[in-house]
Each structure stands twice: as structure tokens, then as C-alpha cells.
Write an enzyme that holds these catalytic residues in place. Structure first.
Site, mmCIF file in Angstrom:
data_model
loop_
_atom_site.group_PDB
_atom_site.id
_atom_site.type_symbol
_atom_site.label_atom_id
_atom_site.label_comp_id
_atom_site.label_asym_id
_atom_site.label_seq_id
_atom_site.Cartn_x
_atom_site.Cartn_y
_atom_site.Cartn_z
ATOM 1 C CE LYS A 103 10.701 -32.314 81.322
ATOM 2 N NZ LYS A 103 12.144 -32.513 81.289
HETATM 3 N N1 PMP Z 1 15.806 -36.076 84.800
HETATM 4 C C1 PMP Z 1 15.760 -34.928 84.103
HETATM 5 C C2 PMP Z 1 16.583 -33.772 84.556
HETATM 6 C C3 PMP Z 1 14.947 -34.829 82.963
HETATM 7 O O1 PMP Z 1 14.905 -33.698 82.258
HETATM 8 C C4 PMP Z 1 14.197 -35.952 82.553
HETATM 9 C C5 PMP Z 1 13.341 -35.871 81.327
HETATM 10 N N2 PMP Z 1 12.065 -35.372 81.617
HETATM 11 C C6 PMP Z 1 14.269 -37.118 83.330
HETATM 12 C C7 PMP Z 1 15.085 -37.145 84.440
HETATM 13 C C8 PMP Z 1 13.459 -38.326 82.975
HETATM 14 O O2 PMP Z 1 12.090 -38.064 83.216
HETATM 15 P P1 PMP Z 1 10.944 -38.794 82.416
HETATM 16 O O3 PMP Z 1 11.197 -40.245 82.552
HETATM 17 O O4 PMP Z 1 9.692 -38.351 83.104
HETATM 18 O O5 PMP Z 1 11.024 -38.327 81.012
#
Ligand code: PMP
Length: 296
Positions: free
Chosen positions: A152
Site C-alpha cells: 500500500k
Molecule cells: N484496494 C485498494 C486500492 C485500497 O486502497 C483499499 C483500502 N485499503 C482496498 C482495496 C481495501 O482494503 P482493506 O479492506 O484492507 O481496507
């Protein structure tokens, strides 16, 4: 923005308005930082952070690929999150740890720039509307050979911003990005699920962020007897789906009521998953207590 009192910065608690950076911060120019998005919910036993261990694990995983050595242990980071919630006296909030190359070095190799770690939090009741109209963006998700998809990284989000601009100008609420092969990937900040015959389908890993909410849905779906399949999803399958929903820490479970020109209903499966998720994060389901870290 809902300001909180304090922000955690390199192991100190500083006031919200003092959390400022130099204009020659490396990450400001090149996106060389990693971050997390976490939520804390009010429960009958006090504020509880949902899947804190998994978010902190992903934070370190992301940092590794940018050659950032976070100068605190994961235990220290977890304790800092919980203490920050207490200090700010909040019950429901969104928590944003970020670690980035700071001042001290320009040029693309960040070696020599200082490493800064911050944790901010604020009240952010809603990220998306209750249900959303979605359009496939002309921008595709970053190619898995251009980036590390499972990390991320701050800089990646320019791709999400472009996709968002692209569909908002046409009156849609949120974008959906395809991968480099033309299969469904994810939203700008959400994973996606489709429902057909009591089976949930979601794109397999490769070009998407392995979302923690995505993982939660995969694990809890079987409590209702739903099957889950991770697979490549073609656009025409998506258009024919019975139900569609986004998942994400910020977005939680958000039903999709339109994809391009195709209208969708908020079906039974999406509603059940959405309500169950809400019950789990607010401490109403004993079986999943192990996912909660209490901040008192
Ligand atoms: N895809 C992207 C590109 C994101 O930024 C997020 C948010 N973190 C998610 C999916 C969903 O991830 P999570 O369920 O861990 O928040």
C-alpha cells in the site's frame, strides 16, 4: 475535516496543528511512503480496533518493498494506535498510520532521507454513500510488473485519483478499474464482490490490494453457507451479476446499485453480509472477538 487533539509522530504525541512537513519531503515529490487505513468502532466493552494485527502486518510488508525500516516494533505501533485512541477520547474513528521518506535527500534514490512515522485519526463516519453508482474507468489498475500490488504505497494512489476524476465528471459515485488484461480488478480504494446463485466471486490476487475487508468477507461468508470463489472476472459476467458490492476499511460493505448503464438491486446476500460485518466490528459476534483490539 474532524480534527482530533493529538497525532503520534516518531514516538511522541504532538498537537494536530503542529503535524507539518518540509516542502522538500521526498515522499511529497515521489510518493515514497506507505500507509494503512484502519477503523475503530464503539462496542459495549469500549472502543475496539478491527483487525489491528493484520493492518500493522501489512504496514511492515508495504514498507519492506520501499526499503523503509520502520524504527519501531509492530508491538510499539499497535500500542501507539490504542493509546492515541484513548488520548483523543474517540469512540468511532478512522486511523491512518503513514511512514515515508522525509527531508534530507532529493533525487529518486531515497537512501539518506529521514524516515518519519505518523499516526493520525479522525472521525470519518462515511467514506462512500450508502449505495453507489459505478463506472468502469478508462484508466486501468497499475500493471503488477510496474509495482508491487500487495503493498500500500502512497504513489500508487495517483492511479486511483485519475480513475475517480474520470468517472465523477460523468456523474458516477465511484470508479471500477480493470487490470492490464481487461479483467475486473478493484475500485480506487475498495475491492469488489459479485453474487450469483448464493456464490460470491471476487477477483483473484495479482493486480489488486489484498484487502483485509475482502479477507473478512471470504471468511464470514461461509457462516451463511455461501460459497466464495476467487477468479478472473470478465466484464460481461459483472454486468450480469445478481448483486455487486465494494469492500474496504473506509468503505466497509457498500452495495453497488449501478454499473455503467446496468442497474442492480441491493440483494439479500449483500444486505446479510453488510449487517453481519457491522455486528462483527461492533463486537456483537463472540466468534470473531479475536479480531478486536480494545483501546481501554
Ligand atoms: N484496494 C485498494 C486500492 C485500497 O486502497 C483499499 C483500502 N485499503 C482496498 C482495496 C481495501 O482494503 P482493506 O479492506 O484492507 O481496507
Amino acid at each position: 475535516m474532524n480534527k482530533a487533539k493529538k497525532i503520534w509522530f516518531n514516538n511522541k504525541y504532538i498537537s494536530w496543528d503542529k503535524a507539518k512537513i518540509h516542502v522538500l519531503t521526498h515522499a511529497l515529490h515521489y510518493g515514497s511512503g506507505v500507509f494503512e487505513g484502519i477503523r475503530c468502532y464503539e462496542t459495549s466493552l469500549g472502543p475496539a480496533v478491527f483487525r489491528l494485527d493484520d493492518h500493522i502486518k501489512r504496514f511492515y510488508h508495504s514498507a519492506k518493498f520501499l526499503k523503509i525500516k520502520i524504527p519501531y516494533s509492530s508491538q510499539e505501533m499497535k500500542e501507539a494506535v490504542l493509546k492515541l485512541i484513548k488520548i483523543n477520547k474517540v469512540k468511532n474513528c478512522y486511523i491512518r498510520p503513514i511512514c515515508f521518506y522525509g527531508y534530507g535527500k532529493m533525487g529518486l534514490d531515497p537512501d539518506g532521507a529521514e524516515i518519519n512515522v505518523y499516526i493520525s485519526l479522525w472521525e470519518w463516519p462515511k467514506y462512500l454513500k450508502e449505495s453507489v453508482k459505478v463506472k468502469i474507468s478508462k484508466f486501468i489498475r497499475l500493471h503488477p510488473q510496474s509495482v508491487v500490488s500487495s503493498a500500500k504505497v502512497c504513489g500508487y494512489y495517483v492511479n486511483s485519483i485519475f480513475a475517480t476524476f474520470d468517472v465523477k465528471k460523468e456523474g458516477y459515485d465511484e470508479a471500477l478499474l480493470l487490470d492490464y488484461r481487461g479483467f475486473v480488478a478493484e475500485g480506487p480504494g475498495e475491492n469488489i464482490f459479485m453474487v450469483k446463485n448464493k456464490t460470491l466471486y471476487t477477483p483473484k490476487l495479482g493486480s489488486i490490494l489484498p484487502g483485509i475487508t475482502r479477507d473478512t468477507v471470504i471468511k464470514i461468508a461461509k457462516d451463511f453457507g455461501y460459497k466464495v470463489r476467487e477468479k478472473d472476472i470478465a466484464l460481461k459476467e459483472l454486468f450480469r451479476a445478481e448483486e455487486l458490492f465494494f469492500t474496504g476499511t473506509a468503505a466497509e460493505i457498500t452495495p453497488i446499485i449501478q454499473i455503467n448503464q446496468y442497474k442492480k438491486k441491493i440483494g439479500e446476500v449483500s444486505s446479510k453480509i453488510r449487517n453481519y460485518y457491522k455486528d462483527i466490528v461492533t463486537g456483537k459476534v463472540k466468534k470473531y472477538y479475536q479480531w478486536l483490539s480494545f483501546a481501554n
